[in-house]
Design an enzyme around this catalytic site. Structure first.
Site, PDB file in Angstrom:
ATOM      1  N   LYS A  13      50.017  57.669  34.725  1.00 13.96           N
ATOM      2  CA  LYS A  13      50.340  58.409  35.999  1.00 13.96           C
ATOM      3  C   LYS A  13      51.537  57.678  36.626  1.00 13.96           C
ATOM      4  O   LYS A  13      52.710  58.662  37.284  1.00 13.96           O
ATOM      5  CB  LYS A  13      49.356  58.069  36.950  1.00 13.96           C
ATOM      6  CG  LYS A  13      47.938  58.409  36.756  1.00 13.96           C
ATOM      7  CD  LYS A  13      47.115  58.265  37.730  1.00 13.96           C
ATOM      8  CE  LYS A  13      46.632  56.723  38.093  1.00 13.96           C
ATOM      9  NZ  LYS A  13      46.256  55.857  36.796  1.00 13.96           N
ATOM     10  N   ARG A  88      41.453  57.467  45.388  1.00 11.39           N
ATOM     11  CA  ARG A  88      40.537  56.989  44.320  1.00 11.39           C
ATOM     12  C   ARG A  88      39.254  57.045  44.750  1.00 11.39           C
ATOM     13  O   ARG A  88      38.187  56.384  43.855  1.00 11.39           O
ATOM     14  CB  ARG A  88      40.990  55.504  44.115  1.00 11.39           C
ATOM     15  CG  ARG A  88      42.086  55.287  42.950  1.00 11.39           C
ATOM     16  CD  ARG A  88      42.469  53.842  42.837  1.00 11.39           C
ATOM     17  NE  ARG A  88      42.813  53.132  41.747  1.00 11.39           N
ATOM     18  CZ  ARG A  88      44.026  52.912  41.235  1.00 11.39           C
ATOM     19  NH1 ARG A  88      44.790  53.191  42.172  1.00 11.39           N
ATOM     20  NH2 ARG A  88      44.225  52.359  40.068  1.00 11.39           N
ATOM     21  N   ARG A 127      51.722  47.329  28.555  1.00 14.97           N
ATOM     22  CA  ARG A 127      52.654  47.565  29.711  1.00 14.97           C
ATOM     23  C   ARG A 127      53.528  46.593  30.215  1.00 14.97           C
ATOM     24  O   ARG A 127      53.196  45.525  30.299  1.00 14.97           O
ATOM     25  CB  ARG A 127      51.790  48.176  30.837  1.00 14.97           C
ATOM     26  CG  ARG A 127      52.492  48.437  32.085  1.00 14.97           C
ATOM     27  CD  ARG A 127      51.966  49.272  32.902  1.00 14.97           C
ATOM     28  NE  ARG A 127      50.582  48.944  33.322  1.00 14.97           N
ATOM     29  CZ  ARG A 127      49.574  49.728  34.025  1.00 14.97           C
ATOM     30  NH1 ARG A 127      50.061  50.777  34.505  1.00 14.97           N
ATOM     31  NH2 ARG A 127      48.537  49.118  34.429  1.00 14.97           N
ATOM     32  N   ARG A 160      51.928  42.836  34.309  1.00 12.65           N
ATOM     33  CA  ARG A 160      50.583  42.843  35.667  1.00 12.65           C
ATOM     34  C   ARG A 160      49.583  42.060  35.548  1.00 12.65           C
ATOM     35  O   ARG A 160      49.215  42.078  34.135  1.00 12.65           O
ATOM     36  CB  ARG A 160      50.419  44.027  35.710  1.00 12.65           C
ATOM     37  CG  ARG A 160      51.212  45.084  36.421  1.00 12.65           C
ATOM     38  CD  ARG A 160      50.922  46.531  36.614  1.00 12.65           C
ATOM     39  NE  ARG A 160      49.612  46.724  36.966  1.00 12.65           N
ATOM     40  CZ  ARG A 160      49.106  48.121  37.376  1.00 12.65           C
ATOM     41  NH1 ARG A 160      49.781  49.047  37.584  1.00 12.65           N
ATOM     42  NH2 ARG A 160      47.836  48.151  38.048  1.00 12.65           N
ATOM     43  N   ARG A 171      38.317  47.795  35.708  1.00 11.88           N
ATOM     44  CA  ARG A 171      39.004  49.008  36.177  1.00 11.88           C
ATOM     45  C   ARG A 171      38.680  50.254  35.443  1.00 11.88           C
ATOM     46  O   ARG A 171      38.568  51.291  36.331  1.00 11.88           O
ATOM     47  CB  ARG A 171      40.499  48.517  35.839  1.00 11.88           C
ATOM     48  CG  ARG A 171      41.158  47.807  36.710  1.00 11.88           C
ATOM     49  CD  ARG A 171      42.335  47.072  36.300  1.00 11.88           C
ATOM     50  NE  ARG A 171      43.560  48.066  36.540  1.00 11.88           N
ATOM     51  CZ  ARG A 171      44.621  48.031  35.651  1.00 11.88           C
ATOM     52  NH1 ARG A 171      44.658  47.074  34.687  1.00 11.88           N
ATOM     53  NH2 ARG A 171      45.431  49.133  35.850  1.00 11.88           N
TER      54      ARG A 171
END
Ligand code: ADP
Ligand code: AMP
Length: 218
Positions: A13, A88, A127, A160, A171
């Site tokens: 996203k 969300r 990431r 992160r 998550r």
């Protein structure tokens, strides 16, 4: 255009939102980015959000909705936005409809990004985010030319805190339980476009741009 991106963590996203927002010259509004900025600046909002984020849980609706209302009321968001990571929950989706009605605006399209489950974990664990410009990289799929240094602005990259294996699992569960029901909500409103998020960044961008074109001409 007023665009929402929905999809599990790691779907891409943020990556697509940066590209689409750049092409359409509209702001990219990422609630995760706003929370992370607040956490690093040690604001009250950041302190409230941090515990939830580190546990892989959602920040409570009241806090999140108030933050988004304030952001969308800024002049640069009137011509459009790419919302990434919000809404969300169903409550957030309903509140977004209300906020937009108050601003006399409407959503044009909700893109649901559908990835492959195993790929998500690979994407999240590799990431890296530029600490200067926020460009999203990946150690394997989208590496920088010099290790740990952003090709676009030269700043160093960071990983992160919530991209650790135990938090990633939580998550993904939270997404299935609380966010996936939004897909039905937006399908009922006739706003949903589903795009396959498997493939290279460029392939997914082509699909996203095509879906935006179709929504514009609908
Ligand atoms: P999200 O915002 O949905 O959590 P990101 O856009 O941050 O996801 O992408 C997660 C990771 O996967 C990033 O490291 C990004 O560089 C990488 N990535 C994004 N899209 C693709 C893709 N199509 N193929 C391979 N890697 C991708
Ligand atoms: P993201 O950058 O979108 O992956 O979001 C990172 C974390 O920020 C999430 O796991 C949540 O803890 C929090 N967060 C971001 N957006 C929201 C939202 N719309 N509602 C609640 N929590 C959010």
């Amino acid at each position: 255009m007023h665009v929402v991106l929905v999809g599990p963590p790691g779907a891409g996203k943020g990556t697509q939102a940066q590209l689409i927002a750049g092409r359409l010259q509209i702001p990219h509004v990422s609630t995760g980015d706003i929370f992370r900025e607040n956490v690093s600046e040690l604001t009250d909002l950041g302190k409230q959000a941090q515990t939830f984020m580190n546990a892989g849980e959602l920040v409570p609706d009241a806090i999140t909705v108030a933050m988004v209302r304030e952001r969308l009321a800024k002049p640069d968001a009137h011509a459009g936005f790419v919302l990434d990571g919000f809404p969300r929950t169903l409550v957030q989706a309903q509140q977004l409809q209300k906020t937009l009605a108050e601003l006399d605006e409407n959503l044009d399209v909700v893109l649901e990004m559908k990835p492959d489950d195993e790929e998500l974990v690979r994407r999240l664990s590799g990431r890296r985010t530029c600490q200067g410009c926020g460009r999203i990289w990946h150690v394997v799929y989208d590496p920088t030319s010099v290790d740990n240094q952003c090709d676009e602005c030269g700043s160093s990259l960071s990983q992160r805190d919530d991209d650790r294996p135990e938090t990633i699992r939580r998550r993904l569960e939270v997404y299935r339980e609380q966010t996936e029901p939004l897909v039905g909500f937006y399908a009922d409103l006739g706003l949903l476009a589903i795009i396959d998020a498997v493939g290279t960044v460029d392939e997914v961008t082509l699909r996203a741009v095509q879906a935006l074109r179709e929504a514009q001409s609908a």
